[in-house]
Design an enzyme around this catalytic site. Structure first.
Site, PDB file in Angstrom:
ATOM      1  N   ASP A   1       0.849  -1.202   0.000  1.00  0.00           N
ATOM      2  CA  ASP A   1       0.000   0.000   0.000  1.00  0.00           C
ATOM      3  C   ASP A   1       0.879   1.245   0.000  1.00  0.00           C
ATOM      4  OD1 ASP A   1       0.771  -0.619   2.663  1.00  0.00           O
ATOM      5  OD2 ASP A   1      -0.842   0.599   3.485  1.00  0.00           O
TER       6      ASP A   1
ATOM      7  N   ASP B   1       9.056   3.779  -1.363  1.00  0.00           N
ATOM      8  CA  ASP B   1       8.334   3.326  -0.157  1.00  0.00           C
ATOM      9  C   ASP B   1       7.102   2.536  -0.558  1.00  0.00           C
ATOM     10  OD1 ASP B   1       7.411   2.978   2.399  1.00  0.00           O
ATOM     11  OD2 ASP B   1       6.816   5.056   2.702  1.00  0.00           O
TER      12      ASP B   1
ATOM     13  N   GLU C   1       0.092  -0.840   5.891  1.00  0.00           N
ATOM     14  CA  GLU C   1       1.170  -0.249   6.671  1.00  0.00           C
ATOM     15  C   GLU C   1       0.977   1.256   6.750  1.00  0.00           C
ATOM     16  OE1 GLU C   1       5.018   1.280   8.035  1.00  0.00           O
ATOM     17  OE2 GLU C   1       3.987   1.796   6.191  1.00  0.00           O
ATOM     18  N   GLU C   2       0.557   1.844   5.629  1.00  0.00           N
ATOM     19  CA  GLU C   2       0.352   3.297   5.601  1.00  0.00           C
ATOM     20  C   GLU C   2      -0.993   3.671   6.225  1.00  0.00           C
ATOM     21  OE1 GLU C   2       2.818   4.952   4.940  1.00  0.00           O
ATOM     22  OE2 GLU C   2       3.970   4.180   3.248  1.00  0.00           O
TER      23      GLU C   2
ATOM     24  N   HIS D   1       6.660   9.796   0.348  1.00  0.00           N
ATOM     25  CA  HIS D   1       5.415  10.505   0.674  1.00  0.00           C
ATOM     26  C   HIS D   1       5.340  11.877   0.000  1.00  0.00           C
ATOM     27  CE1 HIS D   1       4.348   7.960   4.484  1.00  0.00           C
ATOM     28  NE2 HIS D   1       5.042   7.260   3.604  1.00  0.00           N
TER      29      HIS D   1
HETATM   30 ZN   LIG Z   1       6.933   2.221   3.989  1.00  0.00          ZN
END
Ligand SMILES: [Zn+2]
Length: 393
Positions: A75, A106, A142-143, A360
């Site tokens: 994710d 990421d 996870e996010e 991000h």
């Molecule tokens: Zn990550």
């Protein structure tokens, strides 16, 4: 044995717009390739009231121990202002040998490197004389709230009596260049809210009110004047940060009844979340006694601190990174939390992945050569791991 190109796989994964908690085909794609490589795969969707249902994937090749596990998440965070990206966030375009896309660093690049690195190792001569298993623990949460992901996958593993012996999480640990940093522990984190209770009234008649804003300075003094500690092992000192003060008061002529202070504490293994909360409460009690203002404290522990102490494993990882990059990586405990905080309860865990400078952000990116380098490092880790722990004959 199928050869996997880690750059092409990263691109294919980025083209699945798996903005948390969406699967968007990312796990389907991985499951397909891992099956071709000979892995047994299991999809693990979990749900819980009040949280989104999340799909996850566990894959393993080999029946015996030791079980070396790569852990990560497919994710990603939302793209944000897509018009500000220099390439569309889910098209995975390569410009001047840089791959641009949400999740490039990421951490879809690292997941592609897990799969391609495992593929390389399995088709090499080193694989044959050793015993052991390779597994992948891939979550889609996870996010997001991190409730229906890694934590529940680990419970599921435990229930079926399956153990992980060592784990490597592919979070982007390098600040600027490959080889700079392995994470071997993380600080814990606790969020808190303090409500100071006063008595609402007219500003012209303060004797009939009790202004809680006037007590804020005293409360904050008690909280911020004493350090929690001076550091611990590889950790920096624990730190309490005030993040907001609000009284929800739109008027000039009103003394507000309550004021709310929000804070976060990042703490080292000198503490547990519970003990940090107690420390905060003791300091607030002192402020209460001094000012006469009552308060309410609410806290949520988002992760406990941990330190990986398996030096054998850490030096194996460090040597592989140094061989490939020419740099001796720093063993660090800095930065935010990751799913390693759940895994550490069951197995020694460390983290090493790509360069995290743009994660991000708009134009998240990774150098194409870094993905290939990471694939080689992961393959070398498998080779050395099974040579060392797999009773090579
Ligand atoms: Zn990550």
């Amino acid at each position: 044995m199928t050869h996997i190109d880690p750059v092409e796989l990263t691109q294919a994964l980025i083209k699945c717009p798996s903005v948390t908690p969406k699967e968007a085909g990312a796990l389907d794609l991985l499951e397909d390739i891992l099956t071709q490589l000979g892995f047994d795969t299991t999809r693990l969707p979990f749900s819980q009231e009040g949280t989104p249902t999340v799909d996850n994937l566990y894959a393993r090749i080999g029946k015996e121990g030791p079980n070396f596990c790569f852990a990560g998440h497919t994710d990603v965070v939302p793209a944000g202002r897509t018009d500000q990206w220099s390439a569309p966030p889910f098209e995975a375009l390569i410009k001047n040998d840089v791959l641009i896309g949400r999740g490039a660093a990421d951490m879809k690049g690292a997941i592609a490197a897990f799969v391609a690195g495992a593929g390389d190792y399995l088709s090499s001569d080193h694989h044959q004389p050793t015993k052991g298993s390779i597994s992948l623990l891939i979550t889609g949460d996870e996010e997001g709230p991190a409730i229906n992901g890694t934590r529940k996958m680990l419970d599921w593993l435990k229930q079926r009596g399956e153990t992980i012996d060592h784990c490597l999480v592919g979070e982007p640990t390098n600040p600027d260049k490959m080889g700079e940093m392995i994470k071997a522990g993380r600080r814990g984190s606790i969020n808190g809210w303090i409500t100071i209770h006063g008595k609402q009234g007219h500003v012209a008649y303060p004797h009939r009110a009790q202004n809680p804003l006037h007590a804020v300075a005293d409360f904050l003094n008690h909280l911020t004047n004493t350090p929690l500690d001076e550091g611990y092992n590889r950790f920096q000192p624990s730190s309490l940060q005030i993040t907001e003060i609000e009284s929800n008061n739109p008027a000039h002529n009103i003394i507000p009844g309550d004021v709310k202070i929000r804070f976060n504490v990042r703490f080292n293994p000198h503490w547990t979340g519970e003990r940090v909360a107690q420390w905060v409460r003791e300091h607030l009690d002192n402020a209460k006694e001094e000012t006469g203002f009552d308060y309410k404290l609410e806290t949520i522990i988002s992760g406990e601190a941990f330190l990986t102490t398996d030096d054998d494993y850490l030096s194996l990882l460090s040597d592989c990174v140094e061989r490939a990059t020419g740099k001796k990586p720093e063993l660090s405990t800095s930065g935010g939390t990751s799913d390693a905080r759940f895994i550490q309860r069951d197995a020694p865990v460390a983290e090493f992945g790509l360069v995290g400078a743009t994660i991000h952000q708009i134009d998240e990116q990774t150098a194409v050569s870094d993905i290939t380098l990471l694939k080689d490092i992961y393959a070398d880790i498998l080779k050395n791991y099974f040579y060392h722990y797999g009773n090579a004959s």
